[in-house]
Write a protein that holds these residues in place. Structure first.
Motif, PDB file in Angstrom:
ATOM      1  N   VAL A 358       0.842  -1.162   0.014  1.00 11.71           N
ATOM      2  CA  VAL A 358       0.128  -0.051  -0.006  1.00 11.71           C
ATOM      3  C   VAL A 358       0.771   1.232   0.066  1.00 11.71           C
ATOM      4  N   LEU A 359       2.066   1.190   1.101  1.00  9.28           N
ATOM      5  CA  LEU A 359       2.980   2.347   0.912  1.00  9.28           C
ATOM      6  C   LEU A 359       3.291   2.538  -0.747  1.00  9.28           C
ATOM      7  N   ALA A 360       3.834   1.345  -1.101  1.00  8.61           N
ATOM      8  CA  ALA A 360       4.671   1.390  -2.324  1.00  8.61           C
ATOM      9  C   ALA A 360       3.567   1.850  -3.436  1.00  8.61           C
ATOM     10  N   LEU A 361       2.400   1.769  -3.370  1.00 15.44           N
ATOM     11  CA  LEU A 361       1.333   1.968  -4.463  1.00 15.44           C
ATOM     12  C   LEU A 361       1.277   3.783  -4.212  1.00 15.44           C
ATOM     13  N   LEU A 362       1.083   4.192  -3.248  1.00 14.63           N
ATOM     14  CA  LEU A 362       0.895   5.660  -2.828  1.00 14.63           C
ATOM     15  C   LEU A 362       2.211   6.468  -3.393  1.00 14.63           C
ATOM     16  N   PHE A 363       3.344   5.621  -2.903  1.00 20.42           N
ATOM     17  CA  PHE A 363       4.406   6.275  -3.523  1.00 20.42           C
ATOM     18  C   PHE A 363       4.717   6.411  -5.013  1.00 20.42           C
ATOM     19  N   GLY A 364       4.182   5.319  -5.635  1.00 18.65           N
ATOM     20  CA  GLY A 364       4.581   5.171  -7.122  1.00 18.65           C
ATOM     21  C   GLY A 364       3.648   6.080  -7.488  1.00 18.65           C
ATOM     22  N   TYR A 365       2.214   6.230  -7.034  1.00 15.38           N
ATOM     23  CA  TYR A 365       1.363   7.243  -7.612  1.00 15.38           C
ATOM     24  C   TYR A 365       2.085   8.775  -7.562  1.00 15.38           C
ATOM     25  N   TYR A 366       2.780   8.988  -6.449  1.00 19.71           N
ATOM     26  CA  TYR A 366       3.384  10.215  -6.572  1.00 19.71           C
ATOM     27  C   TYR A 366       4.367  10.421  -7.546  1.00 19.71           C
ATOM     28  N   LEU A 367       5.109   9.564  -7.574  1.00 19.51           N
ATOM     29  CA  LEU A 367       6.351   9.384  -8.783  1.00 19.51           C
ATOM     30  C   LEU A 367       5.632   9.711 -10.037  1.00 19.51           C
ATOM     31  N   ARG A 368       4.585   8.919 -10.218  1.00 17.75           N
ATOM     32  CA  ARG A 368       4.165   8.852 -11.517  1.00 17.75           C
ATOM     33  C   ARG A 368       3.555  10.252 -12.029  1.00 17.75           C
ATOM     34  N   ASN A 369       3.072  11.055 -11.098  1.00 18.85           N
ATOM     35  CA  ASN A 369       2.576  12.562 -11.395  1.00 18.85           C
ATOM     36  C   ASN A 369       3.681  13.373 -11.424  1.00 18.85           C
ATOM     37  N   GLU A 370       4.666  13.237 -10.442  1.00 20.50           N
ATOM     38  CA  GLU A 370       5.524  14.374 -10.457  1.00 20.50           C
ATOM     39  C   GLU A 370       6.479  14.095 -11.514  1.00 20.50           C
ATOM     40  N   ARG A 371       6.600  12.702 -12.258  1.00 25.29           N
ATOM     41  CA  ARG A 371       7.643  12.413 -13.084  1.00 25.29           C
ATOM     42  C   ARG A 371       8.989  13.063 -12.969  1.00 25.29           C
ATOM     43  N   ILE A 372       9.638  12.630 -11.824  1.00 28.41           N
ATOM     44  CA  ILE A 372      10.963  12.934 -11.673  1.00 28.41           C
ATOM     45  C   ILE A 372      12.020  12.517 -12.577  1.00 28.41           C
ATOM     46  N   LYS A 373      12.778  13.145 -13.285  1.00 32.79           N
ATOM     47  CA  LYS A 373      13.562  13.029 -14.481  1.00 32.79           C
ATOM     48  C   LYS A 373      14.680  12.104 -13.949  1.00 32.79           C
ATOM     49  N   GLN A 374      15.181  12.081 -12.795  1.00 32.97           N
ATOM     50  CA  GLN A 374      16.294  11.327 -12.468  1.00 32.97           C
ATOM     51  C   GLN A 374      15.835   9.885 -12.118  1.00 32.97           C
ATOM     52  N   LEU A 375      14.393   9.579 -11.853  1.00 29.75           N
ATOM     53  CA  LEU A 375      14.113   8.176 -11.955  1.00 29.75           C
ATOM     54  C   LEU A 375      13.347   7.647 -13.063  1.00 29.75           C
ATOM     55  N   GLN A 376      13.598   8.004 -14.277  1.00 33.44           N
ATOM     56  CA  GLN A 376      13.107   7.822 -15.537  1.00 33.44           C
ATOM     57  C   GLN A 376      13.675   6.295 -16.000  1.00 33.44           C
ATOM     58  N   LYS A 377      14.953   6.242 -15.677  1.00 33.79           N
ATOM     59  CA  LYS A 377      15.710   5.014 -16.069  1.00 33.79           C
ATOM     60  C   LYS A 377      15.433   3.720 -14.891  1.00 33.79           C
ATOM     61  N   LEU A 378      15.403   2.612 -15.304  1.00 30.53           N
ATOM     62  CA  LEU A 378      15.217   1.429 -14.518  1.00 30.53           C
ATOM     63  C   LEU A 378      16.588   1.481 -13.696  1.00 30.53           C
ATOM     64  N   SER A 379      17.671   1.653 -13.934  1.00 28.85           N
ATOM     65  CA  SER A 379      18.797   1.664 -13.094  1.00 28.85           C
ATOM     66  C   SER A 379      18.815   2.815 -12.345  1.00 28.85           C
ATOM     67  N   GLN A 380      18.368   3.944 -12.426  1.00 32.25           N
ATOM     68  CA  GLN A 380      18.093   5.005 -11.327  1.00 32.25           C
ATOM     69  C   GLN A 380      17.182   4.557 -10.416  1.00 32.25           C
ATOM     70  N   VAL A 381      16.090   3.831 -10.915  1.00 33.23           N
ATOM     71  CA  VAL A 381      15.181   3.453  -9.975  1.00 33.23           C
ATOM     72  C   VAL A 381      15.757   2.275  -8.849  1.00 33.23           C
ATOM     73  N   ALA A 382      16.552   1.271  -9.444  1.00 34.16           N
ATOM     74  CA  ALA A 382      17.272   0.432  -8.651  1.00 34.16           C
ATOM     75  C   ALA A 382      18.015   0.970  -8.044  1.00 34.16           C
ATOM     76  N   SER A 383      19.083   2.024  -8.235  1.00 34.51           N
ATOM     77  CA  SER A 383      19.798   2.438  -7.415  1.00 34.51           C
ATOM     78  C   SER A 383      19.377   3.333  -5.958  1.00 34.51           C
ATOM     79  N   TYR A 384      18.041   4.062  -6.363  1.00 32.38           N
ATOM     80  CA  TYR A 384      17.272   4.617  -5.472  1.00 32.38           C
ATOM     81  C   TYR A 384      16.691   3.673  -4.297  1.00 32.38           C
ATOM     82  N   LEU A 385      16.330   2.759  -4.799  1.00 30.73           N
ATOM     83  CA  LEU A 385      15.809   1.615  -3.717  1.00 30.73           C
ATOM     84  C   LEU A 385      16.542   0.639  -3.045  1.00 30.73           C
ATOM     85  N   THR A 386      17.719   0.366  -3.613  1.00 27.80           N
ATOM     86  CA  THR A 386      18.929  -0.217  -2.941  1.00 27.80           C
ATOM     87  C   THR A 386      19.442   0.896  -1.927  1.00 27.80           C
TER      88      THR A 386
END
Length: 778
Positions: A358-386
């Motif tokens: 549930v927390l991840a879903l809310l967080f993902g909804y925020y990221l989708r609306n904000e469209r943070i450029k630094q998290l557009q690539k899968l490698s960047q998302v992986a670095s953030y989550l790690t």
């Protein structure tokens, strides 16, 4: 009225159906997107790791040293609090009771008898001591040599000793008529008990550190199935039972048996000496097996301690938790968790995982609306989550006593996200991490509030990183926040304010947390270069270092293409002012402008700013299409140079995007003229456009416009304010209509601000000057 309501209901249903259809279409499109599916899979895997990090299958242990138990604690089940000291003492005692294990090899009695027979024959055949062989003399210790000095027998001379020995041999053998064989036969019977117990080298006792009163057990060398420890205790011997010197004394087993062998009585002394010289040691100490038995003995010890009944008071109300109380609570907690059925642990793990989803879903909804450029690539998302998962793991590990330093990883991750991404994402990350960390550790709302306050303090202060000392200052102010908030919440949560103010443990906790915040600031400051390289970001510190004109690439640009260098400096000056005017990063733009045209140093003579006034252009001999390739090529050359010199990706993006997909208009028009003259087919416009991409950031969009305006302003014969303003307006509208600003999020309002700033800057550069009386008109 009812008809109106009916129509409104039908209209509402139709709108709902349209919304559902749009949502279904979006979902279908997302599921067909490989990047979305990969990100979704990565999110689920990360949540699985997060479940392991927080140990979602078990309840958190909420007690810490110094906490004040308001209502007291009672035991939920009957349990035992183990006393580790008493248990360890009993283990040592049981291990000390284990006997030393020795392996026994068979004693070669037959060869021993043959040796004795040979020596006795030598003595019997000799007429005097001097006729004895040296081996026989040494075997019976009739002569010894120590340090070159001859030592004779103790009781008599050598000849007397020899004569006594010879007489003893002659007096035996009345039944068989063979003295030597009778002696050998009796000797075999005499030493036969040694085959059972064996003999031990005294030196091995000293080497193994075995005392004279220790217990020993002898087992056969070839035995593979080790007997139980209780069976071994039935075979215990002492060192006296396996040492030959002790066996031969009057109280030893061999010493007592001399009386049973009359033929050996006269030879008791020489035979004892001879037996000692043979060194027939058959026992070997097995230290490995002995240690195994000791380990088994220790494992058999039941834990020692006090047993508490169910619902017994463990901690009275209004008691401060000390080390003993904490150990008692920990014992009760572990006993209760260990006795829970697997289904309970599974149910809890599923519940925690769903909450995380549930927390991840809310967080993902925020990221989708904000469209943070630094998290557009899968490698960047992986670095953030790690980073977040590692931070939570370290925070949970450090949350226990005596450290209680969970604020260090939390604050470090928050500062890293603020530096690498943006403040809004860092704030949301801090709140989510604080929530997960609190629920998986102490489960106290006061602790959650303190962590959130400290993290948000860091986010607010990290709008930019202009120096390493700023990170340390951020750590300091976070420490101040920790102390003030934690002390304030301590006071608010207790009625007896005086007790809280004077509670040393609570004050120590607040000061310790403040100190950990300062440590976090130092850690992030020290690891800043690693953070920049890992996340592909540049801070103001790195930008200031790169803005130094002594940079190797800028020095090469000065020497190879001085006109391009001057152009870059001018673009940097006017571009930085324009970026600052719209709230963008002016320093980043300035450094990007310094390097945006470094590709021109490869072929500097093909660019007009590097040509002298009367020099003919090299493009006059080239086809427009070839000239276009050379002009466009400076972008690729610049990117290659940037990567060879390890420039940050943010600077490389300026080189790659500062022309976007604009048209090389001069050579395109020349190509059209040439095509008209030669009646050739229509010129394809795409062949005369830069490959892009279009500007992806506001800074890159500003640089594109500043670059174009600075270059074009040099062509004005009379750069008046009106002409400069008209030029800037024309170039801005051309790029706007060409779609060059579609991907950089520049608004029309910001574009107008940029135009005004560029116009003012260019007017200031090309302002009119007073003519001196002797100045001639050109």
């Amino acid at each position: 009225m009812s008809l109106f309501s009916h129509k409104r209901s039908r209209s509402s249903k139709a709108a709902s159906m349209r919304e559902a259809s749009k949502l279904s279409t979006r979902l279908e499109g997302a599921l067909k997107n490989p990047n979305f599916l990969a990100t979704l899979l990565l999110a689920f895997v990360s949540l699985g790791f997060l479940l392991i990090v927080v140990k979602g299958w078990e309840s958190p242990f909420p007690y810490r040293l110094g906490d004040r138990v308001t209502h007291g604690v009672i035991s939920r089940e009957k349990f035992m609090k183990v006393d580790p000291i008493a248990t360890e003492q009993l283990k040592r005692e049981r291990a000390g009771e284990v006997p030393f294990i020795f392996r026994s090899r068979p004693i070669p009695l037959s060869s021993l008898s043959a040796k004795l027979r040979s020596y006795l024959k030598d003595i019997d055949s000799a007429r005097s001591y001097n006729e004895l062989s040296p081996e026989t003399q040494e075997a019976f210790e009739l002569t010894l040599t120590a340090n070159g000095t001859r030592l004779q027998a103790r009781d008599s001379s050598l000849e007397v000793e020899f004569s006594t020995l010879k007489a003893g041999i002659s007096s035996a053998g009345f039944s068989t008529g063979s003295p030597i064989e009778e002696i050998v036969s009796d000797f075999e019977a005499f030493v036969k008990p040694l085959a059972t117990t064996g003999l031990l080298d005294p030196g091995e006792l000293e080497q193994a550190g075995i005392a004279s009163d220790s217990a020993l057990v002898v087992i056969p060398e070839e035995l593979t199935e080790i007997p139980p420890l209780d069976l071994l205790r039935e075979r215990i011997l002492s060192p006296r039972d396996v040492l030959l010197s002790e066996q031969l004394t009057n109280n030893g087993s061999l010493g007592k048996s001399w009386i049973n062998f009359p033929n050996l009585q006269p030879l008791r002394t020489p035979l004892s000496r001879w037996l000692k010289t043979q060194r027939i040691y058959s026992l070997r100490y097995d230290g490995t097996l002995t240690q195994e038995y000791r380990n088994l003995a220790e494992e058999s010890v039941e834990p020692q301690g006090r047993t508490y009944e169910a619902r017994e008071v463990l901690i009275p109300a209004q008691t401060s938790i000390g080390e003993e109380e904490l150990a008692l609570l920990q014992a009760e907690f572990e006993h209760y968790e260990d006795n829970l059925p697997f289904s309970r642990h599974l149910f809890r793990a599923v519940t925690v995982y769903l909450m995380l989803c549930v927390l991840a879903l809310l967080f993902g909804y925020y990221l989708r609306n904000e469209r943070i450029k630094q998290l557009q690539k899968l490698s960047q998302v992986a670095s953030y989550l790690t980073t977040v998962i590692i931070g939570l793991f370290l925070a949970r590990v450090l949350s226990f006593d005596p450290w209680r330093a969970e604020v260090i990883p939390l604050l470090a991750v928050t500062m890293i996200v603020a530096i690498a991404f943006n403040q809004m994402l860092a704030s949301l990350t801090a709140v989510l991490m604080s929530m997960i960390l609190t629920m998986s550790t102490v489960q106290a709302i006061e602790h959650f509030a303190t962590l959130v306050a400290v993290s948000l303090t860091a986010v607010i202060l990290l709008s930019s990183v202009s120096s390493r000392s700023k990170l340390i200052k951020v750590g300091f102010w976070c420490g101040v926040t920790f102390f003030v908030v934690s002390r304030g919440l301590q006071i608010l949560s207790h009625q007896a304010v005086t007790d809280v103010l004077m509670d040393v443990e609570l004050i120590r906790f607040s000061l310790q947390g403040a100190g950990w915040c300062l440590v976090a600031g130092y850690l992030v400051a020290g690891s800043l270069p690693f953070i920049e390289s890992s996340f592909g970001v540049v801070t103001d510190i790195s930008l200031l270092e790169m803005s130094d004109i002594s940079h190797p690439l800028l020095q090469q640009l000065v020497s190879r293409a001085p006109g391009t260098y001057n152009h870059s400096i001018a673009v940097a000056t006017i571009g930085e002012a324009a970026a600052d005017a719209i709230g963008a990063n002016g320093l980043l733009l300035r450094v990007g402008a310094y390097f945006h045209d470094i590709g021109k140093m490869i072929k500097p003579d093909y660019f007009v700013e590097n040509m002298s006034q009367n020099e003919r252009s090299l493009h006059e001999k080239l086809n427009p299409a070839m000239s276009t390739l050379i002009i466009i090529g400076h972008v690729k050359d610049g990117v290659d140079l940037a990567r060879q010199n390890h420039l940050p990706q943010a600077i490389t993006d300026f080189i790659e995007q500062h022309h976007g997909t604009t048209l090389v208009e001069y050579f395109y028009r020349e190509a059209e003229k040439l095509a008209d003259l030669e009646h050739a087919s229509e010129v394809e416009e795409s062949a005369f456009r830069y490959p892009g991409p279009k500007p992806q950031t506001r800074e890159a969009g500003v640089l594109m416009l500043a670059d174009a305006c600075e270059s074009a302003s040099r062509t004005l014969v009379e750069p008046t304010a009106k002409r400069i303003e008209s030029l800037v307006e024309k170039l801005a509208m051309k790029r706007l209509l060409d779609g060059q600003f579609e991907e950089c999020e520049l608004t029309l309002t910001e574009l107008n601000t940029i135009k005004d700033s560029l116009t003012k800057s260019l007017i200031a550069i090309y302002h009119g000057r007073v003519k001196y009386p002797d100045q001639k008109t050109a």
